[in-house]
Design a protein around this motif. Structure first.
Motif, short mmCIF file in Angstrom:
data_model
loop_
_atom_site.label_atom_id
_atom_site.label_comp_id
_atom_site.label_asym_id
_atom_site.label_seq_id
_atom_site.Cartn_x
_atom_site.Cartn_y
_atom_site.Cartn_z
N ASP A 32 0.84 -1.20 0.00
CA ASP A 32 0.00 0.00 0.00
C ASP A 32 0.87 1.25 0.00
OD1 ASP A 32 -2.27 -1.55 0.04
OD2 ASP A 32 -2.45 -1.52 2.22
N HIS A 33 0.34 2.31 -0.61
CA HIS A 33 1.05 3.58 -0.64
C HIS A 33 0.14 4.69 -0.15
CE1 HIS A 33 2.77 7.12 -3.05
NE2 HIS A 33 3.61 6.91 -2.06
N THR A 34 -0.87 5.06 -0.94
CA THR A 34 -1.90 6.02 -0.51
C THR A 34 -3.25 5.39 -0.82
OG1 THR A 34 -2.24 7.14 -2.63
CG2 THR A 34 -0.38 7.92 -1.29
N ALA A 35 -4.33 6.13 -0.55
CA ALA A 35 -5.68 5.63 -0.85
C ALA A 35 -5.87 5.48 -2.36
CB ALA A 35 -6.73 6.59 -0.29
N GLU A 36 -5.04 6.15 -3.16
CA GLU A 36 -5.17 6.14 -4.62
C GLU A 36 -4.10 5.31 -5.33
OE1 GLU A 36 -7.68 7.81 -6.21
OE2 GLU A 36 -8.41 8.18 -4.18
N THR A 37 -3.01 5.03 -4.63
CA THR A 37 -1.85 4.42 -5.30
C THR A 37 -1.30 3.22 -4.54
OG1 THR A 37 -0.44 6.04 -4.18
CG2 THR A 37 -1.12 6.55 -6.44
N ARG A 38 -0.60 2.37 -5.30
CA ARG A 38 0.01 1.18 -4.74
C ARG A 38 1.41 1.06 -5.34
NH1 ARG A 38 -3.83 -2.84 -6.26
NH2 ARG A 38 -5.16 -2.37 -4.49
N VAL A 39 2.33 0.45 -4.58
CA VAL A 39 3.70 0.25 -5.06
C VAL A 39 3.89 -1.20 -5.49
CG1 VAL A 39 6.16 0.39 -4.49
CG2 VAL A 39 4.55 2.02 -3.47
N TYR A 40 4.34 -1.38 -6.74
CA TYR A 40 4.71 -2.71 -7.25
C TYR A 40 6.23 -2.70 -7.45
CZ TYR A 40 -0.25 -3.51 -8.26
OH TYR A 40 -1.61 -3.67 -8.15
N TYR A 41 6.78 -3.85 -7.79
CA TYR A 41 8.23 -3.95 -7.98
C TYR A 41 8.53 -4.51 -9.36
CZ TYR A 41 8.14 -2.93 -3.08
OH TYR A 41 7.90 -2.30 -1.89
N ALA A 42 9.52 -3.91 -10.02
CA ALA A 42 9.83 -4.28 -11.40
C ALA A 42 11.27 -4.70 -11.55
CB ALA A 42 9.54 -3.09 -12.32
N LEU A 43 11.48 -5.71 -12.42
CA LEU A 43 12.82 -6.10 -12.82
C LEU A 43 13.07 -5.45 -14.18
CD1 LEU A 43 15.36 -7.86 -12.38
CD2 LEU A 43 14.18 -9.70 -13.60
N ASP A 44 14.00 -4.50 -14.21
CA ASP A 44 14.27 -3.76 -15.45
C ASP A 44 15.03 -4.64 -16.43
OD1 ASP A 44 15.68 -1.88 -17.31
OD2 ASP A 44 14.57 -0.41 -16.12
N LEU A 45 14.50 -4.73 -17.65
CA LEU A 45 15.09 -5.59 -18.68
C LEU A 45 15.60 -4.82 -19.88
CD1 LEU A 45 12.30 -8.29 -18.44
CD2 LEU A 45 14.61 -8.51 -17.53
N GLY A 46 15.86 -3.53 -19.69
CA GLY A 46 16.36 -2.71 -20.79
C GLY A 46 15.26 -1.90 -21.44
N LYS A 47 14.70 -2.42 -22.54
CA LYS A 47 13.64 -1.69 -23.23
C LYS A 47 12.32 -1.74 -22.47
CE LYS A 47 15.21 -2.26 -28.00
NZ LYS A 47 14.86 -2.84 -29.32
N SER A 48 12.17 -2.68 -21.56
CA SER A 48 10.93 -2.83 -20.79
C SER A 48 11.25 -3.43 -19.44
CB SER A 48 9.95 -3.72 -21.57
OG SER A 48 10.56 -4.95 -21.83
N TYR A 49 10.22 -3.72 -18.66
CA TYR A 49 10.45 -4.39 -17.39
C TYR A 49 9.34 -5.37 -17.10
CZ TYR A 49 7.60 -0.38 -15.68
OH TYR A 49 6.63 0.58 -15.50
N ARG A 50 9.65 -6.28 -16.19
CA ARG A 50 8.67 -7.28 -15.78
C ARG A 50 8.31 -7.02 -14.32
NH1 ARG A 50 9.50 -13.81 -14.73
NH2 ARG A 50 7.79 -13.90 -13.25
N LEU A 51 7.00 -6.98 -14.02
CA LEU A 51 6.58 -6.84 -12.64
C LEU A 51 6.89 -8.15 -11.90
CD1 LEU A 51 3.18 -4.92 -12.94
CD2 LEU A 51 5.41 -4.01 -12.32
N ILE A 52 7.41 -8.01 -10.69
CA ILE A 52 7.84 -9.19 -9.92
C ILE A 52 6.64 -9.85 -9.26
CG2 ILE A 52 9.26 -9.94 -7.97
CD1 ILE A 52 11.20 -7.62 -8.75
#
Length: 268
Positions: free
Chosen positions: A112-132
């Motif tokens: 959780d972050h705020t009532a409007e937002t949430r934090v996810y985690y990403a593995l950066d793969l260069g041109k894009s990333y994958r959510l963990i």
């Protein structure tokens, strides 16, 4: 020549032709699916959305879509690991309406972050990333605490350049590096504290979409209205929208502020 769903379907078939892909068209849903033949992993494209973007931007919209789809399919077909890739782990901000599971039903790692937002985690793969997701995290023996610690440390290493505009005696600052982590910089507490210390009035913050972070040094009531209009405009135009609400930053907390745009500045 007017673009139709069937014409767009044919264009996508041609552009995404690959001996390793299967493609199919669902006439009822007006969607075009591309998947790996071997694993059946893939994605569905809503054709009317593509037609709409094509009508606005022409050929560029199709080129961008094909690049996005090709990259997404490549990532789906790769094995990923976190160990040895720690420098490539970053937090990303999403709306609370964003899914908490992958299409395959795997739980995405988030907090959780705020009532409007949430934090996810990403593995950066260069041109894009994958959510963990949970299987990837558990396979590597990572905990949420460790993942958050690594991601937060990496976030602090990202540079922050800002463009400043002064409107109706209020100062607005825009962070837009286009690196996928502009909105994520709202999690850099030291940076927020620095902005707060230097603000002449009340400090407001907005993350309308993934690729922008807005600060507003609000020095009169008109400032709130300008920020509300600005945030709504960015939210409507963003590739990955987050929230059209802005937040007041005070005592290390972000509180959503509800602003009615009554005092629109008159056009000169």
């Amino acid at each position: 020549m007017k673009m139709t769903s069937l014409k767009m379907k044919k264009i996508l078939e041609d552009r995404l032709s690959n001996p390793e892909y299967n493609t199919s068209y669902n006439r009822d849903k007006d969607t075009f699916r591309v998947e790996w033949k071997e694993t059946k992993k893939g994605m569905a494209i809503t054709i009317p959305n593509v037609v709409g973007k094509y009508n606005q931007r022409g050929e560029d919209a199709i080129i961008e879509l094909v690049e996005h789809v090709t990259e997404a399919l490549r990532i789906m077909n790769e094995e990923h690991q976190l160990t040895g890739m720690e420098k490539n782990i970053f937090p990303v901000i999403r709306a609370t309406s964003f899914p908490t599971e992958t299409k395959a039903g795997e739980k995405l790692i988030c907090r959780d972050h705020t009532a409007e937002t949430r934090v996810y985690y990403a593995l950066d793969l260069g041109k894009s990333y994958r959510l963990i997701d949970e299987p990837l995290m558990e396979k590597e023996g990572f905990s949420l605490e460790r993942l958050n610690e690594i991601a937060t440390f990496n976030l602090r290493s990202l540079k922050i350049d800002m463009k400043k505009d002064r409107v109706a005696e209020n100062d607005f600052y825009f962070v837009a590096h286009q690196d996928g982590y502009d909105a994520s910089r709202i999690l850099n507490e030291a940076f927020l504290e620095e902005m707060k210390a230097n603000a002449k009035g009340e400090l407001a913050v907005a993350v309308p979409h993934q690729d922008v972070l807005i600060f507003a040094d609000i020095q009169n009531k008109t400032g709130y209205d300008i920020l509300a209009q600005m945030t709504m405009k960015f939210f409507a135009e963003g590739r990955i929208p987050i929230t059209s609400l802005s937040f007041i930053y005070d005592e290390k907390k972000l509180e959503p502020v509800f602003i009615l745009a009554k005092n629109r500045p008159e056009k000169q």
